[in-house]
Design a protein around this motif. Structure first.
Motif, PDB file in Angstrom:
ATOM      1  N   CYS A  26     -16.770   5.605  13.934  1.00 39.32           N
ATOM      2  CA  CYS A  26     -17.073   4.937  12.922  1.00 39.32           C
ATOM      3  C   CYS A  26     -18.002   5.464  12.009  1.00 39.32           C
ATOM      4  N   GLN A  27     -18.972   6.365  12.526  1.00 38.97           N
ATOM      5  CA  GLN A  27     -20.052   7.040  11.542  1.00 38.97           C
ATOM      6  C   GLN A  27     -19.091   8.261  10.789  1.00 38.97           C
ATOM      7  N   THR A  28     -18.068   8.793  11.387  1.00 42.92           N
ATOM      8  CA  THR A  28     -17.242   9.978  10.593  1.00 42.92           C
ATOM      9  C   THR A  28     -16.494   9.101   9.295  1.00 42.92           C
ATOM     10  N   MET A  29     -16.177   7.641   9.779  1.00 40.76           N
ATOM     11  CA  MET A  29     -15.214   6.904   8.703  1.00 40.76           C
ATOM     12  C   MET A  29     -16.104   6.558   7.467  1.00 40.76           C
ATOM     13  N   MET A  30     -17.417   6.496   7.754  1.00 41.47           N
ATOM     14  CA  MET A  30     -18.423   6.154   6.311  1.00 41.47           C
ATOM     15  C   MET A  30     -18.190   6.958   5.149  1.00 41.47           C
ATOM     16  N   PRO A  31     -18.309   8.051   5.154  1.00 42.61           N
ATOM     17  CA  PRO A  31     -17.983   9.064   3.817  1.00 42.61           C
ATOM     18  C   PRO A  31     -16.492   8.863   3.410  1.00 42.61           C
ATOM     19  N   VAL A  32     -15.589   8.486   4.240  1.00 47.22           N
ATOM     20  CA  VAL A  32     -14.279   8.424   4.096  1.00 47.22           C
ATOM     21  C   VAL A  32     -14.135   7.119   3.206  1.00 47.22           C
ATOM     22  N   GLY A  75      -4.635 -13.355   1.897  1.00 47.62           N
ATOM     23  CA  GLY A  75      -4.750 -13.991   3.180  1.00 47.62           C
ATOM     24  C   GLY A  75      -3.657 -13.621   4.193  1.00 47.62           C
ATOM     25  N   LYS A  76      -3.009 -12.797   3.933  1.00 42.54           N
ATOM     26  CA  LYS A  76      -1.887 -12.361   5.334  1.00 42.54           C
ATOM     27  C   LYS A  76      -2.268 -10.843   5.381  1.00 42.54           C
ATOM     28  N   GLN A  77      -2.198 -10.697   6.766  1.00 44.45           N
ATOM     29  CA  GLN A  77      -2.349  -9.255   7.427  1.00 44.45           C
ATOM     30  C   GLN A  77      -1.193  -8.381   7.103  1.00 44.45           C
ATOM     31  N   VAL A  78      -1.441  -7.395   6.361  1.00 45.96           N
ATOM     32  CA  VAL A  78      -0.251  -6.606   5.828  1.00 45.96           C
ATOM     33  C   VAL A  78      -0.100  -5.000   6.593  1.00 45.96           C
ATOM     34  N   TRP A  79      -1.371  -4.850   7.244  1.00 44.39           N
ATOM     35  CA  TRP A  79      -1.375  -3.434   7.944  1.00 44.39           C
ATOM     36  C   TRP A  79      -2.453  -3.379   8.992  1.00 44.39           C
ATOM     37  N   LYS A  80      -2.480  -2.711  10.113  1.00 50.33           N
ATOM     38  CA  LYS A  80      -3.454  -2.671  11.007  1.00 50.33           C
ATOM     39  C   LYS A  80      -3.176  -1.391  11.560  1.00 50.33           C
ATOM     40  N   ALA A  81      -4.300  -0.625  11.932  1.00 52.22           N
ATOM     41  CA  ALA A  81      -4.522   0.590  12.653  1.00 52.22           C
ATOM     42  C   ALA A  81      -5.732   0.790  13.445  1.00 52.22           C
ATOM     43  N   ALA A  82      -5.656   1.672  14.411  1.00 53.10           N
ATOM     44  CA  ALA A  82      -6.995   1.988  15.195  1.00 53.10           C
ATOM     45  C   ALA A  82      -7.371   3.450  15.277  1.00 53.10           C
ATOM     46  N   GLY A  83      -8.625   3.683  15.101  1.00 56.25           N
ATOM     47  CA  GLY A  83      -9.006   4.975  15.283  1.00 56.25           C
ATOM     48  C   GLY A  83      -9.319   5.545  13.889  1.00 56.25           C
ATOM     49  N   VAL A  84      -9.626   6.882  13.897  1.00 50.77           N
ATOM     50  CA  VAL A  84     -10.153   7.647  12.684  1.00 50.77           C
ATOM     51  C   VAL A  84      -8.678   7.539  11.877  1.00 50.77           C
ATOM     52  N   GLN A  85      -8.821   7.139  10.641  1.00 55.73           N
ATOM     53  CA  GLN A  85      -7.881   7.358   9.522  1.00 55.73           C
ATOM     54  C   GLN A  85      -8.073   8.301   8.615  1.00 55.73           C
ATOM     55  N   PRO A  86      -7.121   9.266   8.247  1.00 58.49           N
ATOM     56  CA  PRO A  86      -7.567   9.893   7.208  1.00 58.49           C
ATOM     57  C   PRO A  86      -7.507   9.270   5.711  1.00 58.49           C
ATOM     58  N   LEU A  87      -8.179   9.759   4.650  1.00 59.98           N
ATOM     59  CA  LEU A  87      -8.405   8.974   3.224  1.00 59.98           C
ATOM     60  C   LEU A  87      -6.853   8.858   2.675  1.00 59.98           C
ATOM     61  N   HIS A  88      -5.888   9.845   2.745  1.00 63.93           N
ATOM     62  CA  HIS A  88      -4.673   9.449   2.219  1.00 63.93           C
ATOM     63  C   HIS A  88      -3.839   8.550   2.845  1.00 63.93           C
ATOM     64  N   GLU A  89      -4.117   8.351   4.194  1.00 66.95           N
ATOM     65  CA  GLU A  89      -3.267   7.284   4.843  1.00 66.95           C
ATOM     66  C   GLU A  89      -3.831   5.774   4.344  1.00 66.95           C
ATOM     67  N   LEU A  90      -5.178   5.656   4.272  1.00 66.02           N
ATOM     68  CA  LEU A  90      -5.826   4.360   3.794  1.00 66.02           C
ATOM     69  C   LEU A  90      -5.393   4.137   2.366  1.00 66.02           C
ATOM     70  N   LYS A  91      -5.327   5.027   1.407  1.00 62.39           N
ATOM     71  CA  LYS A  91      -4.983   4.880  -0.052  1.00 62.39           C
ATOM     72  C   LYS A  91      -3.527   4.638  -0.022  1.00 62.39           C
ATOM     73  N   ALA A  92      -2.694   5.017   0.835  1.00 61.65           N
ATOM     74  CA  ALA A  92      -1.394   4.779   0.643  1.00 61.65           C
ATOM     75  C   ALA A  92      -0.965   3.331   1.256  1.00 61.65           C
ATOM     76  N   GLN A  93      -1.509   2.944   2.298  1.00 59.72           N
ATOM     77  CA  GLN A  93      -1.487   1.639   2.866  1.00 59.72           C
ATOM     78  C   GLN A  93      -2.064   0.457   1.706  1.00 59.72           C
ATOM     79  N   ILE A  94      -3.226   0.923   1.283  1.00 56.99           N
ATOM     80  CA  ILE A  94      -3.670  -0.081   0.193  1.00 56.99           C
ATOM     81  C   ILE A  94      -2.681  -0.082  -1.099  1.00 56.99           C
ATOM     82  N   GLN A  95      -2.123   1.099  -1.522  1.00 56.64           N
ATOM     83  CA  GLN A  95      -1.277   1.070  -2.759  1.00 56.64           C
ATOM     84  C   GLN A  95      -0.063   0.223  -2.300  1.00 56.64           C
ATOM     85  N   LYS A  96       0.387   0.428  -1.021  1.00 59.23           N
ATOM     86  CA  LYS A  96       1.672  -0.397  -0.756  1.00 59.23           C
ATOM     87  C   LYS A  96       1.303  -1.859  -0.950  1.00 59.23           C
ATOM     88  N   ALA A  97       0.198  -2.303  -0.396  1.00 56.63           N
ATOM     89  CA  ALA A  97      -0.046  -3.759  -0.385  1.00 56.63           C
ATOM     90  C   ALA A  97      -0.019  -4.369  -1.574  1.00 56.63           C
TER      91      ALA A  97
END
Length: 97
Positions: A26-32, A75-97
């Motif tokens: 979780c600490q690793t994800m903070m700067p991401v 108000g609707k869940q459109v994506w879910k993932a567990a574990g450390v996620q790379p920045l590009h994956e988070l960006k891609a999922q947000i832009q998809k939403a």
């Protein structure tokens, strides 16, 4: 304090970060997440939820490990993932939403 439902009922994608203070990954994800917010600005809202302080919410969404991420839009869940996620994956999922 706004309710979870109010916070996630938005045209802007809302990235939820379920974390714990004792969790190394979780600490690793903070700067991401900081970089994500810096790169996307108003295109995303980031909410951090401490699972130890919000057990009912963690249970409701079946969070079994941290970090865990969810994206809500209108108000609707459109994506879910567990574990450390790379920045590009988070960006891609947000832009998809």
């Amino acid at each position: 304090m706004s309710s979870f439902k109010e916070l996630t009922n938005s045209d802007t994608p809302v990235l939820i970060d379920f974390f714990a203070t004792w969790c190394g990954p979780c600490q690793t994800m903070m700067p991401v997440l900081d970089k994500l917010k810096e790169d996307l600005g108003d295109q995303v809202r980031v909410l951090k939820i401490d699972v130890d302080k919000n057990k009912a919410l963690a249970t409701k969404f079946a969070i079994r490990g941290v970090p865990a991420f969810m994206i809500f839009k209108n108000g609707k869940q459109v994506w879910k993932a567990a574990g450390v996620q790379p920045l590009h994956e988070l960006k891609a999922q947000i832009q998809k939403a």
